[in-house]
Design an enzyme around this catalytic site. Structure first.
Site, PDB file in Angstrom:
ATOM      1  N   ASP A 159       8.969  -1.544  29.564  1.00  0.00           N
ATOM      2  CA  ASP A 159       8.824  -1.527  28.109  1.00  0.00           C
ATOM      3  C   ASP A 159       8.974  -0.096  27.609  1.00  0.00           C
ATOM      4  OD1 ASP A 159       7.980  -1.629  25.474  1.00  0.00           O
ATOM      5  OD2 ASP A 159       6.364  -3.054  25.883  1.00  0.00           O
ATOM      6  N   ASN A 177      19.822   2.373  22.356  1.00  0.00           N
ATOM      7  CA  ASN A 177      20.360   1.135  21.759  1.00  0.00           C
ATOM      8  C   ASN A 177      19.313   0.029  21.652  1.00  0.00           C
ATOM      9  OD1 ASN A 177      22.526  -1.017  21.242  1.00  0.00           O
ATOM     10  ND2 ASN A 177      21.694  -1.665  23.222  1.00  0.00           N
ATOM     11  N   TYR A 237      11.927  -3.251   9.559  1.00  0.00           N
ATOM     12  CA  TYR A 237      13.130  -2.913  10.349  1.00  0.00           C
ATOM     13  C   TYR A 237      13.911  -1.798   9.651  1.00  0.00           C
ATOM     14  CZ  TYR A 237      17.671  -3.682  12.699  1.00  0.00           C
ATOM     15  OH  TYR A 237      18.846  -3.525  13.406  1.00  0.00           O
TER      16      TYR A 237
HETATM   17  N1  LIG Z   1      22.881  -7.564  16.006  1.00  0.00           N
HETATM   18  C1  LIG Z   1      22.860  -7.028  14.792  1.00  0.00           C
HETATM   19  O1  LIG Z   1      23.047  -7.720  13.762  1.00  0.00           O
HETATM   20  C2  LIG Z   1      22.638  -5.547  14.650  1.00  0.00           C
HETATM   21  C3  LIG Z   1      23.023  -4.928  13.442  1.00  0.00           C
HETATM   22  C4  LIG Z   1      22.795  -3.571  13.287  1.00  0.00           C
HETATM   23  C5  LIG Z   1      22.197  -2.848  14.304  1.00  0.00           C
HETATM   24  N2  LIG Z   1      21.831  -3.473  15.461  1.00  0.00           N
HETATM   25  C6  LIG Z   1      21.162  -2.671  16.493  1.00  0.00           C
HETATM   26  O2  LIG Z   1      21.897  -2.740  17.697  1.00  0.00           O
HETATM   27  C7  LIG Z   1      21.003  -2.523  18.810  1.00  0.00           C
HETATM   28  C8  LIG Z   1      21.229  -3.596  19.862  1.00  0.00           C
HETATM   29  O3  LIG Z   1      20.842  -4.853  19.311  1.00  0.00           O
HETATM   30  P1  LIG Z   1      21.467  -6.247  19.766  1.00  0.00           P
HETATM   31  O4  LIG Z   1      22.042  -6.868  18.559  1.00  0.00           O
HETATM   32  O5  LIG Z   1      22.312  -6.100  20.966  1.00  0.00           O
HETATM   33  O6  LIG Z   1      20.117  -7.052  20.102  1.00  0.00           O
HETATM   34  P2  LIG Z   1      19.660  -7.875  21.392  1.00  0.00           P
HETATM   35  O7  LIG Z   1      20.788  -8.687  21.905  1.00  0.00           O
HETATM   36  O8  LIG Z   1      18.428  -8.576  21.000  1.00  0.00           O
HETATM   37  O9  LIG Z   1      19.330  -6.723  22.446  1.00  0.00           O
HETATM   38  C9  LIG Z   1      18.217  -5.892  22.287  1.00  0.00           C
HETATM   39  C10 LIG Z   1      17.997  -5.130  23.577  1.00  0.00           C
HETATM   40  O10 LIG Z   1      16.857  -4.261  23.429  1.00  0.00           O
HETATM   41  C11 LIG Z   1      15.997  -4.438  24.554  1.00  0.00           C
HETATM   42  N3  LIG Z   1      14.619  -4.185  24.149  1.00  0.00           N
HETATM   43  C12 LIG Z   1      13.986  -4.633  23.037  1.00  0.00           C
HETATM   44  N4  LIG Z   1      12.719  -4.192  23.021  1.00  0.00           N
HETATM   45  C13 LIG Z   1      12.548  -3.447  24.138  1.00  0.00           C
HETATM   46  C14 LIG Z   1      11.453  -2.734  24.685  1.00  0.00           C
HETATM   47  N5  LIG Z   1      10.254  -2.698  24.082  1.00  0.00           N
HETATM   48  N6  LIG Z   1      11.623  -2.081  25.854  1.00  0.00           N
HETATM   49  C15 LIG Z   1      12.824  -2.120  26.494  1.00  0.00           C
HETATM   50  N7  LIG Z   1      13.903  -2.773  26.023  1.00  0.00           N
HETATM   51  C16 LIG Z   1      13.755  -3.425  24.861  1.00  0.00           C
HETATM   52  C17 LIG Z   1      16.232  -5.887  24.985  1.00  0.00           C
HETATM   53  O11 LIG Z   1      15.995  -6.064  26.344  1.00  0.00           O
HETATM   54  P3  LIG Z   1      14.754  -6.867  26.947  1.00  0.00           P
HETATM   55  O12 LIG Z   1      14.423  -7.981  26.008  1.00  0.00           O
HETATM   56  O13 LIG Z   1      15.188  -7.259  28.303  1.00  0.00           O
HETATM   57  O14 LIG Z   1      13.710  -5.832  26.994  1.00  0.00           O
HETATM   58  C18 LIG Z   1      17.723  -6.041  24.749  1.00  0.00           C
HETATM   59  O15 LIG Z   1      18.416  -5.538  25.875  1.00  0.00           O
HETATM   60  C19 LIG Z   1      19.586  -2.537  18.211  1.00  0.00           C
HETATM   61  O16 LIG Z   1      19.140  -1.195  18.055  1.00  0.00           O
HETATM   62  C20 LIG Z   1      19.784  -3.183  16.853  1.00  0.00           C
HETATM   63  O17 LIG Z   1      18.801  -2.775  15.917  1.00  0.00           O
HETATM   64  C21 LIG Z   1      22.050  -4.792  15.666  1.00  0.00           C
END
Ligand SMILES: NC(=O)c1ccc[n+]([C@@H]2O[C@H](COP(=O)([O-])OP(=O)(O)OC[C@H]3O[C@@H](n4cnc5c(N)ncnc54)[C@H](OP(=O)(O)O)[C@@H]3O)[C@@H](O)[C@H]2O)c1
Length: 265
Positions: A63, A89, A154
């Site tokens: 975490d 990320n 957020y």
């Molecule tokens: N998807 C969108 O619409 C969007 C838009 C703008 C920006 N973003 C940004 O892009 C980035 C990637 O998001 P995504 O869309 O790929 O989301 P995602 O598929 O939910 O992936 C999030 C990742 O963060 C990890 N994570 C979350 N909390 C954690 C913690 N406490 N410790 C360690 N790892 C943690 C998760 O892994 P585990 O669960 O295995 O820990 C997962 O690998 C984020 O920063 C998000 O804010 C996303």
């Protein structure tokens, strides 16, 4: 000074098991000598690592809100011969009416999306300073520059991350560590709840695939721009929001009735 793109990356990538993270890992691996994958789900990281080619892959599962995980990443990076790239990320999002959002959800979004990347950066800076050129890339969001209903916590965290990126970049401007900020728009991944997906469909929100975001990320990484926001219309709205905030204020107010249909409360 930006890192020379011809040098192999020695990278730490957080959130590697997620939608955008895994797509970045697949594209980054062939450009890396070392890739350290970070997330809480070790099985998902191992499955990802199994398909990556061309570099040494290490896994740190834990975490990111716990200092022990940050220390384990630093130890892994040190033992593997050092790093020249940190990609912050990992992130979480909880779409909810702010007034009734549980305090724990508000805290978790600030901790994961803002405090954890700040502290991981601080933990790894000595290693990043030890190489001739290095970079930190923070993954923000359009919602960090354009406040949106249902994303108060957020958006606050992502706005904080943008401010952190800019401040630290200026603080380190006379060093070899570049600090950069990359902001996706809506992307089809597990971070978005079913309610968000339904709302995005109803509002005809532009959505990217994680693969398209990762391609854009690789192009950004190879360049020298300090910041990048994805999406032509999103970049335009972010600019208008800075110069004439009343315009997006009215446009989003007109969407509010629709947004409330999907907003958990
Ligand atoms: N998807 C969108 O619409 C969007 C838009 C703008 C920006 N973003 C940004 O892009 C980035 C990637 O998001 P995504 O869309 O790929 O989301 P995602 O598929 O939910 O992936 C999030 C990742 O963060 C990890 N994570 C979350 N909390 C954690 C913690 N406490 N410790 C360690 N790892 C943690 C998760 O892994 P585990 O669960 O295995 O820990 C997962 O690998 C984020 O920063 C998000 O804010 C996303």
């Amino acid at each position: 000074m930006a890192q020379n793109d011809t040098q192999p990356y020695r990278a730490v990538l957080t959130g590697a098991s997620g939608g955008i993270g895994a797509a970045i890992a697949e594209r980054l691996a062939p450009r890396c000598a070392l890739l350290i994958l970070v997330g809480r789900n070790r099985n998902a990281l191992e499955a990802l690592a199994g398909g990556l080619q061309g570099c040494q892959v290490r896994i740190v599962s834990g975490d990111l809100c716990e200092q022990a995980t940050l220390d384990a990443i630093a130890a892994c990076a040190r033992d593997s011969g050092g790093i020249n790239l940190l990609v912050n990320n990992a992130g979480i999002s909880s779409f909810h009416a702010f007034e009734t959002q549980p305090a724990a959800a508000i805290r978790a979004q600030i901790e994961t999306n803002l405090v954890a990347p700040m502290l991981l950066t601080r933990t790894l800076l000595p290693l990043l300073h030890a190489v001739p050129a290095a970079q930190v890339v923070n993954i923000g969001s359009v919602f960090g520059s354009l406040g949106y209903p249902g994303f108060a916590a957020y958006g606050a965290a992502k706005a904080g991350l943008a401010g952190f990126s800019q401040s630290l970049r200026r603080e380190l401007a006379d060093t070899a560590v570049a600090v950069r900020h990359f902001s996706p728009r809506a992307t089809r991944t597990a971070i978005n709840s079913a309610a968000v997906n339904r709302m995005n469909t109803a509002l005809r929100t532009n959505e990217d695939t994680p693969e398209a975001v990762a391609d854009a990320f690789m192009a950004f990484l190879a360049g020298t721009a300090a910041e990048r926001t994805l999406g032509g219309s999103e970049r335009f709205f972010v600019l208008v929001n800075k110069l004439l905030p009343g315009i997006p204020e009215n446009a989003i107010r007109k969407q509010l009735g629709q947004i409330r249909k999907y907003l958990p409360r």
